[in-house]
Structures are given as structure tokens and as C-alpha cells.
Design a protein around this motif. Structure first.
Motif, mmCIF file in Angstrom:
data_model
loop_
_atom_site.group_PDB
_atom_site.id
_atom_site.type_symbol
_atom_site.label_atom_id
_atom_site.label_comp_id
_atom_site.label_asym_id
_atom_site.label_seq_id
_atom_site.Cartn_x
_atom_site.Cartn_y
_atom_site.Cartn_z
ATOM 1 N N PRO A 254 12.952 13.304 21.596
ATOM 2 C CA PRO A 254 11.480 14.162 20.402
ATOM 3 C C PRO A 254 11.466 13.599 20.214
ATOM 4 N N ALA A 255 10.430 13.246 19.576
ATOM 5 C CA ALA A 255 9.900 11.884 17.929
ATOM 6 C C ALA A 255 11.072 12.375 16.955
ATOM 7 N N PRO A 256 11.014 11.086 16.596
ATOM 8 C CA PRO A 256 12.465 11.097 15.257
ATOM 9 C C PRO A 256 11.098 11.611 14.537
ATOM 10 N N PRO A 257 12.881 11.627 13.355
ATOM 11 C CA PRO A 257 12.123 12.307 11.864
ATOM 12 C C PRO A 257 11.999 11.589 11.108
ATOM 13 N N ALA A 258 10.740 11.825 10.751
ATOM 14 C CA ALA A 258 10.070 10.666 9.441
ATOM 15 C C ALA A 258 10.841 10.858 8.942
ATOM 16 N N ILE A 259 10.864 9.632 7.886
ATOM 17 C CA ILE A 259 11.960 9.162 6.957
ATOM 18 C C ILE A 259 11.290 8.740 5.722
ATOM 19 N N PRO A 260 11.082 9.368 4.679
ATOM 20 C CA PRO A 260 10.004 9.293 3.928
ATOM 21 C C PRO A 260 10.246 8.246 3.112
ATOM 22 N N SER A 261 9.483 7.531 2.342
ATOM 23 C CA SER A 261 9.716 6.347 1.072
ATOM 24 C C SER A 261 8.838 6.326 -0.123
ATOM 25 N N SER A 262 8.841 5.305 -0.837
ATOM 26 C CA SER A 262 7.945 5.509 -1.738
ATOM 27 C C SER A 262 7.574 3.906 -2.101
ATOM 28 N N VAL A 263 6.123 3.996 -3.017
ATOM 29 C CA VAL A 263 5.312 3.020 -3.270
ATOM 30 C C VAL A 263 5.339 3.490 -4.707
ATOM 31 N N ALA A 264 5.060 1.926 -5.375
ATOM 32 C CA ALA A 264 4.640 1.685 -6.564
ATOM 33 C C ALA A 264 3.841 0.351 -7.448
ATOM 34 N N VAL A 265 2.457 0.438 -7.442
ATOM 35 C CA VAL A 265 2.219 -0.740 -7.566
ATOM 36 C C VAL A 265 2.256 -1.156 -9.521
ATOM 37 N N LEU A 266 2.777 -2.258 -9.431
ATOM 38 C CA LEU A 266 2.942 -2.621 -11.291
ATOM 39 C C LEU A 266 2.161 -3.403 -11.655
ATOM 40 N N SER A 267 1.563 -2.921 -12.713
ATOM 41 C CA SER A 267 0.590 -3.772 -13.201
ATOM 42 C C SER A 267 0.869 -4.311 -14.566
ATOM 43 N N ASP A 268 -0.319 -5.415 -14.816
ATOM 44 C CA ASP A 268 0.857 -5.729 -16.318
ATOM 45 C C ASP A 268 -0.595 -5.191 -17.463
ATOM 46 N N PRO A 269 0.031 -5.288 -18.698
ATOM 47 C CA PRO A 269 -0.860 -4.426 -19.522
ATOM 48 C C PRO A 269 -2.522 -4.110 -19.743
ATOM 49 N N ASP A 270 -3.191 -5.046 -18.876
ATOM 50 C CA ASP A 270 -4.166 -5.556 -18.671
ATOM 51 C C ASP A 270 -4.739 -4.468 -17.901
ATOM 52 N N SER A 271 -3.716 -3.985 -16.887
ATOM 53 C CA SER A 271 -4.344 -3.055 -15.670
ATOM 54 C C SER A 271 -4.310 -3.578 -14.149
ATOM 55 N N LYS A 272 -4.106 -5.149 -14.383
ATOM 56 C CA LYS A 272 -4.013 -6.061 -13.008
ATOM 57 C C LYS A 272 -2.817 -5.824 -12.545
ATOM 58 N N PRO A 273 -3.117 -5.418 -10.919
ATOM 59 C CA PRO A 273 -2.343 -5.040 -9.902
ATOM 60 C C PRO A 273 -0.990 -6.547 -9.636
ATOM 61 N N SER A 274 0.303 -6.132 -10.292
ATOM 62 C CA SER A 274 0.767 -7.513 -10.412
ATOM 63 C C SER A 274 2.175 -7.863 -9.356
ATOM 64 N N PHE A 275 2.599 -6.148 -8.284
ATOM 65 C CA PHE A 275 4.004 -6.623 -7.872
ATOM 66 C C PHE A 275 3.307 -5.028 -6.915
ATOM 67 N N LEU A 276 3.699 -4.653 -5.747
ATOM 68 C CA LEU A 276 4.095 -4.398 -4.788
ATOM 69 C C LEU A 276 4.994 -4.215 -4.699
ATOM 70 N N VAL A 277 6.170 -2.751 -5.235
ATOM 71 C CA VAL A 277 7.516 -2.409 -4.883
ATOM 72 C C VAL A 277 6.829 -0.978 -3.811
ATOM 73 N N ARG A 278 8.253 -1.368 -2.685
ATOM 74 C CA ARG A 278 8.521 0.021 -1.161
ATOM 75 C C ARG A 278 9.776 0.197 -1.554
ATOM 76 N N ALA A 279 9.728 1.361 -1.350
ATOM 77 C CA ALA A 279 11.421 1.482 -1.132
ATOM 78 C C ALA A 279 11.241 2.083 -0.295
ATOM 79 N N ASP A 280 11.865 1.376 0.958
ATOM 80 C CA ASP A 280 13.076 2.385 1.999
ATOM 81 C C ASP A 280 13.742 3.016 1.903
ATOM 82 N N TYR A 281 13.933 4.035 2.518
ATOM 83 C CA TYR A 281 14.726 4.734 2.715
ATOM 84 C C TYR A 281 15.567 4.935 3.694
#
Length: 178
Positions: free
Chosen positions: A57-84
Motif C-alpha cells: 500500500p502507498a504510504p500516507p502522505a505526510i504533510p509539510s509546510s513552507v514559507a518564503v521569508l522576504s525583506d521589507p522590500d519584498s525580496k525573497p531572502s530565506f526558504l523555510v520548509r517544515a518537515d512533519y
């Protein structure tokens, strides 16, 4: 001159003709083909069931989340990924950062519940990708976070357990799939 055949030959020829007709009749019989088709379908269905049952059987999908953190000028600066699955977050710089040597960047998870203070996930580096193992409290906060943020803190991180310096980068948390 013609030679008459032996008397036993004609009965043998008649039997062979009848046998051949009987075989031809079976191959041309709709009943034979219906039965053959039913048996073939049953064998095919059995093989299909065996094939399906032999697949893990296929393993159940394990959710995760992401966030792109931007500076005050809206420039993407960090990629944060949470692995559940591993209870960890990965922080990846998306561009070069020039951080003063007298401060550290600290990563925070901002809970969805209003009035609940952000939870520190730790001091992060600006030079390379890093993984941070989460405590149970941090993990629960990350699972229900609405945003992530990075603040400027004294070396070693916030002395109070809450952000004390300027928030330099922030971004909304969104659900992701592996």
C-alpha cells in the motif's frame, strides 16, 4: 488397372470424417466459445487480484509546510520548509546576506492564535542551508503557524525567549506536499 480398396478402409474413412466434423462443430460452437471466454475472464480476474494484493500500500502522505521569508522590500531572502515526518525545519538562504557581526538572526514561528507569542526555532546562519531539529513544543507551533519571521538578536539569540530586536524577514506559511 484399378485396385479395389480393402473392406476395412471405408469404415475407417467414414469414422475419420465424422471425427473431423465433430471437431469442426466444437470449434464453431457458440457454447464452446462462451465457456472458454468465461474461464479466460475468471483467470484474468484472479491474476489481477493477485497483482493488486502483491503491491504494497502507498504510504500516507505526510504533510509539510513552507514559507518564503522576504525583506521589507519584498525580496525573497530565506526558504523555510517544515518537515512533519522528521520534526525539523530547513532554512535555506536565497541570496547573499550581510549581517553585522555583533548580532544573530533568530527564526520564529508565529502561531495562528492571536495573542500567542512567537516561538523561537533557533539561531540561523546566513551562509548556507541548515536543518534545525524541533522540540515537541516547537513542532506543535510550526504545525499551526500562520507565519515565520527572522529577527535581529544579540549573539546567541534572544535573552528573553521573545523577539527583542527588529524583524528583518517574514513570510506566510503555506501547506506543501512532498
Amino acid at each position: 488397372p484399378g485396385i479395389p480398396p480393402p473392406e476395412t478402409l471405408w469404415p475407417k474413412i467414414e469414422r475419420d470424417i465424422e471425427r473431423g466434423t465433430a471437431v469442426r462443430v466444437i470449434w464453431q460452437s457458440a457454447a464452446f466459445w462462451r465457456g472458454f471466454s468465461a474461464v479466460a475472464a475468471a483467470v484474468a480476474a484472479s491474476l489481477l487480484v493477485l497483482l493488486i494484493q502483491s503491491q504494497p500500500p502507498a504510504p500516507p502522505a505526510i504533510p509539510s509546510s513552507v514559507a518564503v521569508l522576504s525583506d521589507p522590500d519584498s525580496k525573497p531572502s530565506f526558504l523555510v520548509r517544515a518537515d512533519y515526518k522528521t520534526h525539523a525545519v530547513t532554512v535555506e538562504p536565497l541570496r547573499e546576506h550581510h549581517k553585522p557581526e555583533t548580532v544573530d538572526y533568530e527564526l520564529w514561528a508565529v502561531p495562528k492564535t492571536k495573542g500567542t507569542p512567537p516561538v523561537s526555532l533557533g539561531v540561523i546562519t546566513v551562509e548556507k542551508k541548515q536543518s534545525i531539529a524541533l522540540t515537541e513544543k516547537q513542532f506543535e507551533t510550526v504545525k499551526h503557524a500562520i507565519a515565520m519571521a527572522v529577527s535581529l538578536e544579540p549573539l546567541g539569540g534572544s535573552p528573553t525567549g521573545a523577539p527583542t530586536g527588529e524583524v528583518r524577514f517574514q513570510g506566510t506559511v503555506v501547506a506543501a506536499r512532498d
